[in-house]
Write a protein that holds these residues in place. Structure first.
Motif, PDB file in Angstrom:
ATOM      1  N   LYS A  17       0.852  -1.187   0.000  1.00  0.00           N
ATOM      2  CA  LYS A  17       0.000   0.000   0.000  1.00  0.00           C
ATOM      3  C   LYS A  17       0.890   1.240   0.000  1.00  0.00           C
ATOM      4  O   LYS A  17       2.065   1.178   0.376  1.00  0.00           O
ATOM      5  CB  LYS A  17      -0.941   0.012   1.203  1.00  0.00           C
ATOM      6  N   ASN A  18       0.327   2.355  -0.463  1.00  0.00           N
ATOM      7  CA  ASN A  18       1.032   3.651  -0.448  1.00  0.00           C
ATOM      8  C   ASN A  18       2.456   3.529  -0.993  1.00  0.00           C
ATOM      9  O   ASN A  18       3.425   3.944  -0.353  1.00  0.00           O
ATOM     10  CB  ASN A  18       1.072   4.216   0.978  1.00  0.00           C
ATOM     11  N   SER A  19       2.600   2.977  -2.185  1.00  0.00           N
ATOM     12  CA  SER A  19       3.932   2.701  -2.714  1.00  0.00           C
ATOM     13  C   SER A  19       3.994   2.934  -4.215  1.00  0.00           C
ATOM     14  O   SER A  19       2.971   2.920  -4.918  1.00  0.00           O
ATOM     15  CB  SER A  19       4.341   1.254  -2.403  1.00  0.00           C
ATOM     16  N   LEU A  20       5.216   3.147  -4.686  1.00  0.00           N
ATOM     17  CA  LEU A  20       5.479   3.419  -6.100  1.00  0.00           C
ATOM     18  C   LEU A  20       6.503   2.398  -6.600  1.00  0.00           C
ATOM     19  O   LEU A  20       7.664   2.418  -6.192  1.00  0.00           O
ATOM     20  CB  LEU A  20       6.013   4.845  -6.253  1.00  0.00           C
ATOM     21  N   ILE A  21       6.050   1.479  -7.460  1.00  0.00           N
ATOM     22  CA  ILE A  21       6.889   0.412  -7.987  1.00  0.00           C
ATOM     23  C   ILE A  21       7.015   0.630  -9.494  1.00  0.00           C
ATOM     24  O   ILE A  21       6.009   0.724 -10.201  1.00  0.00           O
ATOM     25  CB  ILE A  21       6.278  -0.983  -7.720  1.00  0.00           C
ATOM     26  N   GLN A  22       8.242   0.678  -9.998  1.00  0.00           N
ATOM     27  CA  GLN A  22       8.435   0.907 -11.427  1.00  0.00           C
ATOM     28  C   GLN A  22       8.346  -0.414 -12.200  1.00  0.00           C
ATOM     29  O   GLN A  22       7.766  -1.368 -11.719  1.00  0.00           O
ATOM     30  CB  GLN A  22       9.735   1.668 -11.653  1.00  0.00           C
ATOM     31  N   THR A  23       8.900  -0.497 -13.400  1.00  0.00           N
ATOM     32  CA  THR A  23       8.612  -1.608 -14.296  1.00  0.00           C
ATOM     33  C   THR A  23       9.448  -2.850 -13.986  1.00  0.00           C
ATOM     34  O   THR A  23      10.577  -2.771 -13.492  1.00  0.00           O
ATOM     35  CB  THR A  23       8.879  -1.198 -15.755  1.00  0.00           C
ATOM     36  N   ASN A  24       8.856  -4.021 -14.306  1.00  0.00           N
ATOM     37  CA  ASN A  24       9.561  -5.307 -14.290  1.00  0.00           C
ATOM     38  C   ASN A  24      10.181  -5.646 -12.935  1.00  0.00           C
ATOM     39  O   ASN A  24      11.205  -6.333 -12.877  1.00  0.00           O
ATOM     40  CB  ASN A  24      10.639  -5.330 -15.382  1.00  0.00           C
ATOM     41  N   ALA A  25       9.569  -5.174 -11.864  1.00  0.00           N
ATOM     42  CA  ALA A  25      10.045  -5.516 -10.516  1.00  0.00           C
ATOM     43  C   ALA A  25       9.408  -6.827 -10.061  1.00  0.00           C
ATOM     44  O   ALA A  25       8.273  -7.149 -10.432  1.00  0.00           O
ATOM     45  CB  ALA A  25       9.724  -4.399  -9.538  1.00  0.00           C
ATOM     46  N   SER A  26      10.141  -7.568  -9.244  1.00  0.00           N
ATOM     47  CA  SER A  26       9.652  -8.825  -8.667  1.00  0.00           C
ATOM     48  C   SER A  26       9.626  -8.679  -7.152  1.00  0.00           C
ATOM     49  O   SER A  26      10.655  -8.436  -6.525  1.00  0.00           O
ATOM     50  CB  SER A  26      10.566  -9.982  -9.072  1.00  0.00           C
ATOM     51  N   ILE A  27       8.443  -8.825  -6.568  1.00  0.00           N
ATOM     52  CA  ILE A  27       8.268  -8.623  -5.127  1.00  0.00           C
ATOM     53  C   ILE A  27       7.615  -9.861  -4.528  1.00  0.00           C
ATOM     54  O   ILE A  27       6.533 -10.278  -4.973  1.00  0.00           O
ATOM     55  CB  ILE A  27       7.409  -7.370  -4.856  1.00  0.00           C
ATOM     56  N   LYS A  28       8.268 -10.448  -3.532  1.00  0.00           N
ATOM     57  CA  LYS A  28       7.756 -11.657  -2.898  1.00  0.00           C
ATOM     58  C   LYS A  28       7.845 -11.521  -1.379  1.00  0.00           C
ATOM     59  O   LYS A  28       8.765 -10.894  -0.849  1.00  0.00           O
ATOM     60  CB  LYS A  28       8.557 -12.887  -3.348  1.00  0.00           C
ATOM     61  N   ASN A  29       6.872 -12.129  -0.691  1.00  0.00           N
ATOM     62  CA  ASN A  29       6.907 -12.232   0.774  1.00  0.00           C
ATOM     63  C   ASN A  29       7.132 -10.875   1.437  1.00  0.00           C
ATOM     64  O   ASN A  29       7.917 -10.745   2.371  1.00  0.00           O
ATOM     65  CB  ASN A  29       8.016 -13.206   1.201  1.00  0.00           C
ATOM     66  N   ALA A  30       6.431  -9.875   0.941  1.00  0.00           N
ATOM     67  CA  ALA A  30       6.674  -8.510   1.412  1.00  0.00           C
ATOM     68  C   ALA A  30       5.424  -7.902   2.022  1.00  0.00           C
ATOM     69  O   ALA A  30       4.294  -8.253   1.677  1.00  0.00           O
ATOM     70  CB  ALA A  30       7.165  -7.638   0.250  1.00  0.00           C
ATOM     71  N   ASN A  31       5.653  -6.973   2.934  1.00  0.00           N
ATOM     72  CA  ASN A  31       4.592  -6.148   3.508  1.00  0.00           C
ATOM     73  C   ASN A  31       5.066  -4.708   3.396  1.00  0.00           C
ATOM     74  O   ASN A  31       5.760  -4.205   4.272  1.00  0.00           O
ATOM     75  CB  ASN A  31       4.333  -6.540   4.963  1.00  0.00           C
TER      76      ASN A  31
END
Length: 330
Positions: free
Chosen positions: A288-302
């Motif tokens: 939430k309340n976040s800015l993620i750019q292109t082709n990122a891989s996010i796992k097991n995150a809060n």
């Protein structure tokens, strides 16, 4: 926009700050489009003042922004950080007729009619702490009579946000040429304010244009905050921000969100106030309340108040993070 944006590193190590995406569009693109809406006039030309080191790919991206607005795009270079007045004069060949000059690290929301009778309009925002900003002073007719930088005593609460309209940019060009010729320097830089003050002294009419929102993109925290605000405005206007080709597996999207093309959400909750660029994968995560750019891989995150760059990989339990392009945390 010639500065690299050191306060927004590591994200600006690979991408100039004005090309950082906000709600799926580069900052400078949103700024140009918003200015065009306020002006409600056709644009002939959009000139970008950049550092030569930005490279040809960035230049092409900027020219495409102008093309989308049916305007000619042109690139100028400021290779030394010699101030706003110097930057504007790097584009002196474009300074004629009606013109808007803007600093490309700020966004705004406004609904007002441009005063066509004025020689210039300076966009301002009412602020609670004017001593921290450059502000305008007004006369009894509410015309601008002066500019004061970080006043120690109250002058007004209308802060200059860095967007200016000039009915005839040739006049500003002549005054800034005088600034350069006379070597009028403040802190090692030539400033636009000295040209404006000379115009006011000659009796030209300057009026304030008040904006409803002024959103900074100077560092990571305020950029993430601005992303959320812009998402809210767009969502309220009824614009769809979620691509049609995303993959959802046991996933939940809480709007407002921008979800780019070819995004995969697996066992994930995303939103509110999240931008996910094209090609991202989010798995077993809450963002939430976040800015993620292109082709990122996010796992097991809060993640909350996070900013993650292009092609980054994040796997962990951190929350308030700022990860640049191609970084890996696993």
């Amino acid at each position: 926009m010639a500065g690299r944006g050191s306060r927004l590193r590591p994200h600006t190590l690979t991408v100039p700050k004005p090309l950082i995406p906000i709600a799926g569009k580069p900052i400078v693109q949103r700024l140009v489009e918003d200015i065009a809406k306020v002006l409600n006039q056709d644009l002939d030309e959009v000139a970008f003042i950049i550092h030569r080191s930005f490279g040809k790919e960035v230049e092409q991206d900027l020219l495409e922004i102008a093309k989308r607005l049916d305007a000619k795009g042109i690139i100028y270079y400021q290779d030394e950080p010699l101030g706003t007045g110097h930057a504007i004069m790097c584009a002196k060949d474009s300074l004629s007729g009606p013109c808007v000059i803007a600093y490309a690290d700020t966004l705004f929301k406004a609904d007002f009619n441009l005063d066509q009778s004025a020689d210039s309009v300076i966009w301002v925002k009412q602020v609670a702490n004017p001593e921290a900003y450059g502000v305008v002073s007004l006369n009894d007719d509410s015309n601008i009579m002066g500019l004061v930088e970080k006043p120690k005593e109250f002058v007004s609460d209308l802060a200059v946000i860095g967007i200016y309209y000039f009915k005839d940019a040739e006049v500003l060009k002549n005054e800034l040429q005088n600034v350069l010729d006379q070597n009028i320097i403040h802190g090692g830089e030539y400033q636009i304010n000295d040209g404006i003050k000379a115009m006011i002294e000659k009796g030209m009419k300057f009026v304030p244009g008040k904006v409803d929102e002024w959103m900074d993109c100077g560092n990571k925290d305020v950029t993430v905050e601005t992303n959320g605000k812009v998402l809210g405005f767009i969502y309220k206007d009824g614009e769809d921000l979620i691509a049609n080709d995303i993959t959802l597996e046991n996933a939940n999207i809480i709007e407002p969100c921008y979800i780019g093309s070819n995004v995969k959400l697996i066992n994930a909750t995303v939103g509110p106030n999240v931008s996910l660029g094209d090609g991202c994968t989010v798995e077993n995560s809450t963002i939430k309340n976040s800015l993620i750019q292109t082709n990122a891989s996010i796992k097991n995150a809060n993640l909350d108040n996070a900013m993650i760059g292009n092609h980054a990989k994040f796997n962990g339990e951190f929350t308030d993070v700022s990860i640049g392009d191609y970084s890996v945390l696993e």
